[in-house]
Motif scaffolding. Structure first.
Motif, PDB file in Angstrom:
ATOM      1  N   CYS A   1      16.699  11.645   0.519  1.00 22.97           N
ATOM      2  CA  CYS A   1      16.074  12.960   0.283  1.00 22.97           C
ATOM      3  C   CYS A   1      16.897  14.128   0.799  1.00 22.97           C
ATOM      4  CB  CYS A   1      14.660  12.999   0.860  1.00 22.97           C
ATOM      5  SG  CYS A   1      14.486  12.496   2.572  1.00 22.97           S
ATOM      6  N   HIS A   2      17.977  13.885   1.514  1.00 18.50           N
ATOM      7  CA  HIS A   2      18.850  14.992   1.925  1.00 18.50           C
ATOM      8  C   HIS A   2      20.255  14.473   2.175  1.00 18.50           C
ATOM      9  CE1 HIS A   2      18.295  13.366   5.974  1.00 18.50           C
ATOM     10  NE2 HIS A   2      16.997  13.533   5.851  1.00 18.50           N
ATOM     11  N   LEU A   3      21.242  15.278   1.786  1.00 15.07           N
ATOM     12  CA  LEU A   3      22.645  14.948   2.017  1.00 15.07           C
ATOM     13  C   LEU A   3      23.336  16.162   2.623  1.00 15.07           C
ATOM     14  CD1 LEU A   3      24.003  13.003  -1.109  1.00 15.07           C
ATOM     15  CD2 LEU A   3      23.684  12.127   1.208  1.00 15.07           C
ATOM     16  N   PHE A   4      23.937  15.975   3.792  1.00 11.85           N
ATOM     17  CA  PHE A   4      24.715  17.021   4.441  1.00 11.85           C
ATOM     18  C   PHE A   4      26.162  16.554   4.548  1.00 11.85           C
ATOM     19  CE2 PHE A   4      20.658  17.116   7.138  1.00 11.85           C
ATOM     20  CZ  PHE A   4      19.992  17.921   6.230  1.00 11.85           C
ATOM     21  N   SER A   5      27.054  17.502   4.767  1.00 12.83           N
ATOM     22  CA  SER A   5      28.409  17.116   5.131  1.00 12.83           C
ATOM     23  C   SER A   5      28.370  16.559   6.553  1.00 12.83           C
ATOM     24  CB  SER A   5      29.350  18.329   5.062  1.00 12.83           C
ATOM     25  OG  SER A   5      29.342  19.032   6.284  1.00 12.83           O
ATOM     26  N   PRO A   6      29.393  15.783   6.954  1.00  7.49           N
ATOM     27  CA  PRO A   6      29.384  15.214   8.303  1.00  7.49           C
ATOM     28  C   PRO A   6      29.734  16.214   9.401  1.00  7.49           C
ATOM     29  CG  PRO A   6      31.361  14.540   7.142  1.00  7.49           C
ATOM     30  CD  PRO A   6      30.509  15.258   6.149  1.00  7.49           C
TER      31      PRO A   6
ATOM     32  N   LEU B   1      19.129  18.348  -1.617  1.00  2.00           N
ATOM     33  CA  LEU B   1      17.800  18.213  -1.040  1.00  2.00           C
ATOM     34  C   LEU B   1      16.824  17.815  -2.127  1.00  2.00           C
ATOM     35  CD1 LEU B   1      16.058  18.609   1.544  1.00  2.00           C
ATOM     36  CD2 LEU B   1      15.679  20.961   0.790  1.00  2.00           C
ATOM     37  N   ALA B   2      15.995  16.802  -1.840  1.00  2.00           N
ATOM     38  CA  ALA B   2      14.990  16.342  -2.798  1.00  2.00           C
ATOM     39  C   ALA B   2      13.893  17.388  -2.965  1.00  2.00           C
ATOM     40  CB  ALA B   2      14.386  15.022  -2.329  1.00  2.00           C
ATOM     41  N   SER B   3      13.351  17.489  -4.173  1.00  3.77           N
ATOM     42  CA  SER B   3      12.290  18.455  -4.455  1.00  3.77           C
ATOM     43  C   SER B   3      10.991  18.085  -3.765  1.00  3.77           C
ATOM     44  CB  SER B   3      12.064  18.565  -5.962  1.00  3.77           C
ATOM     45  OG  SER B   3      11.717  17.289  -6.513  1.00  3.77           O
TER      46      SER B   3
ATOM     47  N   ASP C   1       0.823  -1.207   0.000  1.00  3.05           N
ATOM     48  CA  ASP C   1       0.000   0.000   0.000  1.00  3.05           C
ATOM     49  C   ASP C   1       0.858   1.259   0.000  1.00  3.05           C
ATOM     50  OD1 ASP C   1      -2.350  -1.597   0.203  1.00  3.05           O
ATOM     51  OD2 ASP C   1      -1.979  -1.808   2.356  1.00  3.05           O
ATOM     52  N   TYR C   2       1.998   1.191   0.692  1.00  2.00           N
ATOM     53  CA  TYR C   2       2.915   2.328   0.782  1.00  2.00           C
ATOM     54  C   TYR C   2       4.344   1.826   0.616  1.00  2.00           C
ATOM     55  CZ  TYR C   2      -1.190   4.518   2.868  1.00  2.00           C
ATOM     56  OH  TYR C   2      -2.461   4.986   3.095  1.00  2.00           O
ATOM     57  N   LEU C   3       5.147   2.622  -0.108  1.00  2.00           N
ATOM     58  CA  LEU C   3       6.550   2.267  -0.332  1.00  2.00           C
ATOM     59  C   LEU C   3       7.424   3.428   0.125  1.00  2.00           C
ATOM     60  CD1 LEU C   3       8.058   0.431  -3.349  1.00  2.00           C
ATOM     61  CD2 LEU C   3       9.134   2.534  -2.575  1.00  2.00           C
ATOM     62  N   VAL C   4       8.480   3.112   0.882  1.00  2.00           N
ATOM     63  CA  VAL C   4       9.375   4.147   1.411  1.00  2.00           C
ATOM     64  C   VAL C   4      10.808   3.861   0.957  1.00  2.00           C
ATOM     65  CG1 VAL C   4      10.140   5.405   3.440  1.00  2.00           C
ATOM     66  CG2 VAL C   4       7.892   4.310   3.453  1.00  2.00           C
ATOM     67  N   GLY C   5      11.394   4.828   0.283  1.00  2.00           N
ATOM     68  CA  GLY C   5      12.783   4.704  -0.155  1.00  2.00           C
ATOM     69  C   GLY C   5      13.739   5.216   0.906  1.00  2.00           C
ATOM     70  N   CYS C   6      14.418   4.286   1.567  1.00  2.13           N
ATOM     71  CA  CYS C   6      15.483   4.611   2.525  1.00  2.13           C
ATOM     72  C   CYS C   6      16.788   4.073   1.961  1.00  2.13           C
ATOM     73  CB  CYS C   6      15.189   3.991   3.891  1.00  2.13           C
ATOM     74  SG  CYS C   6      13.636   4.506   4.638  1.00  2.13           S
ATOM     75  N   ASP C   7      16.949   4.222   0.649  1.00  4.24           N
ATOM     76  CA  ASP C   7      18.029   3.559  -0.071  1.00  4.24           C
ATOM     77  C   ASP C   7      19.160   4.493  -0.457  1.00  4.24           C
ATOM     78  OD1 ASP C   7      16.064   4.711  -1.695  1.00  4.24           O
ATOM     79  OD2 ASP C   7      16.333   3.296  -3.328  1.00  4.24           O
ATOM     80  N   GLY C   8      19.382   5.537   0.332  1.00  9.12           N
ATOM     81  CA  GLY C   8      20.605   6.297   0.245  1.00  9.12           C
ATOM     82  C   GLY C   8      20.680   7.331  -0.862  1.00  9.12           C
ATOM     83  N   SER C   9      21.872   7.895  -1.003  1.00  4.63           N
ATOM     84  CA  SER C   9      22.064   9.032  -1.899  1.00  4.63           C
ATOM     85  C   SER C   9      21.809   8.697  -3.363  1.00  4.63           C
ATOM     86  CB  SER C   9      23.485   9.574  -1.734  1.00  4.63           C
ATOM     87  OG  SER C   9      24.449   8.574  -2.021  1.00  4.63           O
ATOM     88  N   HIS C  10      22.010   7.447  -3.749  1.00  3.06           N
ATOM     89  CA  HIS C  10      21.754   7.028  -5.134  1.00  3.06           C
ATOM     90  C   HIS C  10      20.410   6.314  -5.238  1.00  3.06           C
ATOM     91  CE1 HIS C  10      25.827   8.176  -6.181  1.00  3.06           C
ATOM     92  NE2 HIS C  10      26.286   7.429  -5.186  1.00  3.06           N
ATOM     93  N   SER C  11      19.427   6.788  -4.510  1.00  2.00           N
ATOM     94  CA  SER C  11      18.132   6.138  -4.360  1.00  2.00           C
ATOM     95  C   SER C  11      17.469   5.785  -5.689  1.00  2.00           C
ATOM     96  CB  SER C  11      17.197   7.051  -3.559  1.00  2.00           C
ATOM     97  OG  SER C  11      15.885   6.551  -3.565  1.00  2.00           O
TER      98      SER C  11
END
Length: 498
Positions: free
Chosen positions: A280-285, A264-266, A151-161
């Motif tokens: 959906c977001h990438l920051f420096s460490p 940042l993802a749109s 019913d719902y799908l969630v992408g937690c698959d990283g920067s190259h999602s």
């Protein structure tokens, strides 16, 4: 083999596993698919902040993490080998007055073990090949020919999602264009081994983080003419230049090279497809906010999915996930960019340098705000949908309090269950009015134990907090405005499960 689930999570990293644990504990039928055949051995994410520890507390697993990590209550920042600033987490209004240094593989192991204990299912060596929206929900085709529906799908698959790509979501931003090196090493060092150290000069920086096994994590820049990793001698040369105390690398245990990103993802939602974490977001460490922000994504999304799936709230509740989390990520992206440009000496603006210097004018900021920012506890939702405009705690994570309910003593972190709203009242008020006004809403009511109350918390006698299922304060108001709770519940069509 089972093929339909209420929620399918792509990615068994820390964010995907935390989301899976919260959903499974809420009774949601969830599965995790992961293209890797085993857990990651890479350890880029290391620092778990106080906000994340509060979430793990509410999930009931924080003690497992404390046993596997190293608690650190101090950050020292050096300029040209002289200490210029000190961040002291002991100033936090929380039972977690520290960060926890714990390698990412260990975080994944602990979350996976708990998910399996809950009866959760992880399918490894399962690569997502395509997504199709069908009449029975979302069809997820795997590379091995299998098809899972959800019913719902969630992408937690990283920067190259791949989920982000299938959903057609853009991922805008920039790369800093600089190589950074991370390595864990056994060192002989005369510096303090219970602090995080930032050593900065006009050319660059080194970050030093102590680990539970006695080794240290180093993050640094090391200009090179080719793509190979530096030798131990080259690492040693950089450390000796930046660190005032004598330090000798005895053995490099692990090393990696990485770029720093700012993206940042749109969108965070397209139909019933969602993104969370690095997808959906990438920051420096710098500041250690990457994984911790992903944890907040998962926590926010989990209770909203639960409420909609259980049909206690309408589907438009899920729109507030992107509303709240994307706006928060944009703020953190910008603040992290400022800190990164200063620490990495990309931006040599002296005004930003002065922000960290010990001055009388910023003493209060350094003592109170800096720990709040680094801990994640300064995050605040201000969007109007699920936050009622009110007093200072509105939109923030609830403070750590000792509470009484029917002569039973609990703490405020314990009551966060990912499913229900709760009411916290400070002071001896008219309990009959409470029960009469809120009788139709199945709202658990707790009273502050004043003897154990922390006077630094901006919560006064005659006030109340309406706490959301994720632990954030929806309303902080005076007792006289109790009808605001009724209006909030009716406006948002909320029904507790209790």
């Amino acid at each position: 083999m089972k093929s339909h689930y209420q929620v399918l999570i792509v990615g068994a990293g820390p964010v995907g596993l935390l989301l899976a644990c919260r959903l499974k504990k809420n009774g949601i039928d969830v599965v995790v698919v992961e293209k890797r055949s085993s857990r990651s051995t890479h350890s880029k994410a290391l620092s778990m902040n106080a906000a994340s520890l509060a979430l793990l507390h509410s999930l009931g697993v924080v003690e497992r993490f404390k046993q596997s990590g190293k608690e650190i209550s101090d950050i020292s920042i050096y300029w040209d080998q002289q200490r210029i600033s000190h961040v002291d987490y002991r100033q936090l209004n929380s039972c977690y007055q520290h960060i926890l240094a714990i390698p990412q593989p260990e975080t994944e192991r602990l979350l996976e073990e708990y998910f399996v204990e809950l009866g959760g299912e992880i399918r490894r060596s399962a690569t997502l090949n395509a997504i199709d929206i069908g009449s029975n929900g979302i069809n997820a085709s795997l590379a091995d020919g299998g098809i899972l529906t959800c019913d719902y799908l969630v992408g937690c698959d990283g920067s190259h999602s791949i989920v982000r790509d299938f959903a057609g979501i853009t991922f805008s931003g920039f790369d800093y264009g600089i190589d950074f090196y991370l390595f864990d090493a056994q060192v002989s060092w005369q510096g303090k081994r219970d602090e995080v150290h930032y050593f900065v000069d006009d050319q660059g920086f080194i970050i030093v983080i102590p680990l539970v096994d006695g080794n240290h994590r180093f993050v640094l820049r090391c200009p090179r003419e080719d793509d190979s990793l530096p030798s131990q001698a080259e690492y040693q040369s950089v450390l000796s230049r930046y660190i005032p105390q004598p330090v000798v690398i005895e053995r490099v245990v692990w090393e990696s090279k990485s770029q720093f990103y700012n993206r940042l993802a749109s969108q965070y939602r397209v139909g019933n497809i969602f993104l969370a974490g690095d997808a959906c977001h990438l920051f420096s460490p710098i500041g250690g906010l990457g994984m911790n922000t992903g944890f907040q994504d998962a926590w926010n999304l989990a209770w909203k999915l639960t409420a909609v799936i259980r049909q206690r709230q309408p589907d438009d509740l899920l729109d507030t996930y992107s509303e709240e989390r994307r706006n928060m990520a944009a703020v953190l992206r910008d603040s992290t960019d400022i800190n990164t440009r200063f620490i990495a000496r990309i931006d040599r603006d002296n005004e930003k340098t002065h922000y960290w210097l010990p001055r009388f004018s910023n003493r209060l900021r350094a003592r109170t705000l800096h720990p709040q920012l680094f801990s994640g506890l300064a995050q605040r939702y201000i969007e109007p949908s699920l936050i009622y405009e009110g007093k200072r705690l509105t939109g923030k994570y609830l403070p750590y309090l000792t509470l009484i309910q029917q002569e039973n003593r609990v703490n405020s972190y314990d009551i966060v269950d990912g499913e229900n709203y709760h009411l916290i009242v400070y002071g001896e008020n008219n309990k009959q009015r409470l029960n009469t006004t809120l009788i139709n809403y199945y709202l658990p009511i707790y009273f502050v134990e004043v003897n154990g109350f922390d006077k630094k918390i901006e919560f006064q006698s005659g006030e109340y907090l309406l706490v959301r299922p994720d632990g954030f304060v929806a309303i902080h108001e005076n007792w006289e405005t109790l009808e605001a709770v009724v209006h909030y519940f009716e406006k948002n069509k909320i029904r507790n499960s209790l």
